[in-house]
Design an enzyme around this catalytic site. Structure first.
Site, PDB file in Angstrom:
ATOM      1  N   SER A 190       0.749  -1.048   0.310  1.00 33.48           N
ATOM      2  CA  SER A 190      -0.440   0.203   0.273  1.00 33.48           C
ATOM      3  C   SER A 190       1.113   1.188  -0.186  1.00 33.48           C
ATOM      4  O   SER A 190       0.915   2.159  -0.495  1.00 33.48           O
ATOM      5  CB  SER A 190      -0.888  -0.109   1.378  1.00 33.48           C
ATOM      6  OG  SER A 190      -0.439   0.136   2.580  1.00 33.48           O
ATOM      7  N   GLU A 191       2.417   1.113   1.106  1.00 31.96           N
ATOM      8  CA  GLU A 191       2.719   2.729   0.706  1.00 31.96           C
ATOM      9  C   GLU A 191       3.596   2.526  -0.827  1.00 31.96           C
ATOM     10  O   GLU A 191       3.784   4.192  -1.031  1.00 31.96           O
ATOM     11  CB  GLU A 191       3.729   2.370   2.070  1.00 31.96           C
ATOM     12  CG  GLU A 191       3.568   2.741   3.186  1.00 31.96           C
ATOM     13  CD  GLU A 191       2.528   3.417   3.626  1.00 31.96           C
ATOM     14  OE1 GLU A 191       2.954   4.466   3.109  1.00 31.96           O
ATOM     15  OE2 GLU A 191       0.980   3.212   4.489  1.00 31.96           O
ATOM     16  N   ILE A 192       4.092   2.073  -1.322  1.00 34.09           N
ATOM     17  CA  ILE A 192       4.762   2.225  -2.729  1.00 34.09           C
ATOM     18  C   ILE A 192       3.340   2.362  -3.778  1.00 34.09           C
ATOM     19  O   ILE A 192       3.969   3.701  -4.119  1.00 34.09           O
ATOM     20  CB  ILE A 192       5.672   0.795  -2.991  1.00 34.09           C
ATOM     21  CG1 ILE A 192       6.471   0.402  -2.239  1.00 34.09           C
ATOM     22  CG2 ILE A 192       6.018   0.866  -4.529  1.00 34.09           C
ATOM     23  CD1 ILE A 192       7.317  -0.460  -2.022  1.00 34.09           C
TER      24      ILE A 192
END
Length: 277
Positions: free
Chosen positions: A41-43
């Site tokens: 999700s962060e990427i």
DNA sequence: TTCCCGACAG
DNA sequence: CTGTCAGGAA
């Protein structure tokens, strides 16, 4: 560094956390503490609005529930699932990171920011945001939203550098509530103190997309994803005769980004271009 | 037109 | 430290 009055800190924390309790957004990656899921999700969220990530994230986690399944996939399939998110190199780096995680970390995403920093696609922000959201680690992560909030709410100068911002962010972080705090800041920044409303410009800006190098790169890559056998440079040149940029140069950059490969055909049959195997 | 939960190479 | 990387929504 500039001292921040304790009252200001209390005020800010209460304001942001109250808003979050009332109006906080619900996202699938906020319902898990799995470090791999958070990493994905962060990427995906790097430079991409959260609302546009939801569908891609769910499809990705369905197909690649763990680093092993991701590492075993073809790049072509990875890029197809990534398609629409933009910045295709992020997808390739994520898969390469999965490969390293299998080889060097026994298939487990590391929880130490310094180790995370060694993985492709993970920089200063993401190396900290992953432990924050997955493990509730008491460290500060400063993205464009949080930077804007700190500048506005604490009256910092817009030219305040990353180091000082980190110091300030660490000072206002409520101990033991890192995950909730950072989620709250994201939502407060995205819904209340927007860039448009505050007039605070992001650190990095971009040129227009239409007709840009990025635009041609994306179209070429999408073509290659549809042509299983690849395309010759002749075909590509014909298709993009209107391209004002040097096509060979664009292809070389796509190759440097590990997205495609070029192979000289025998008997001077030209050059075959395809998505990297 | 502008910006989005940045990273990376030159 | 600066330019580049994708694509869609407001």
């Amino acid at each position: 560094m500039k001292r921040i009055p304790p009252d200001d800190i209390d005020m800010l924390q209460h304001k942001v956390l109250s808003f979050y309790r009332e109006h906080g957004r619900v996202y699938p990656w906020r319902k898990t503490t799995d470090r791999y899921a958070v990493m994905v999700s962060e990427i995906m969220l790097q430079q991409t609005q959260a609302d546009r990530v939801v569908g891609k994230y769910l499809a990705w986690m369905e197909r690649y529930p763990d680093p092993a399944s991701l590492a075993a996939s073809s790049l072509k399939e990875v890029l197809c699932l990534w398609s629409g998110l933009g910045y295709n190199a992020r997808g390739e780096r994520l898969q390469r990171a999965a490969d390293i995680i299998l080889r060097d970390f026994d298939g487990q995403v590391p929880g130490d920011p310094e180790l995370l920093m060694t993985l492709p696609g993970i920089g200063p922000y993401t190396s900290r945001s992953i432990p924050v959201f997955a493990d509730n680690m008491d460290i500060a992560a400063v993205d464009t939203n949080i930077r804007r909030i700190l500048i506005v709410e604490l009256g910092l100068d817009e030219s305040t550098g990353p180091k000082q911002l980190m110091d300030v962010a660490r000072a206002v972080l409520p101990a033991g509530r890192s995950r909730e705090w950072h989620n709250a800041l994201m939502d407060y920044g995205a819904l209340v103190l927007t860039a448009r409303r505050t007039g605070i410009r992001p650190v990095t800006r971009q040129s227009r997309f239409e007709g840009s190098r990025r635009w041609y790169r994306s179209r070429i890559l999408r073509d290659l994803l549809e042509h299983d056998g690849g395309m010759t440079t002749e075909e590509i040149s014909a298709r993009y005769a209107d391209c004002p940029y040097d096509l060979d140069g664009l292809l070389d950059e796509l190759e440097k980004d590990r997205l495609i490969e070029q192979e000289a055909l025998p008997d001077d049959g030209g050059v075959m271009v395809r998505v990297r195997a």
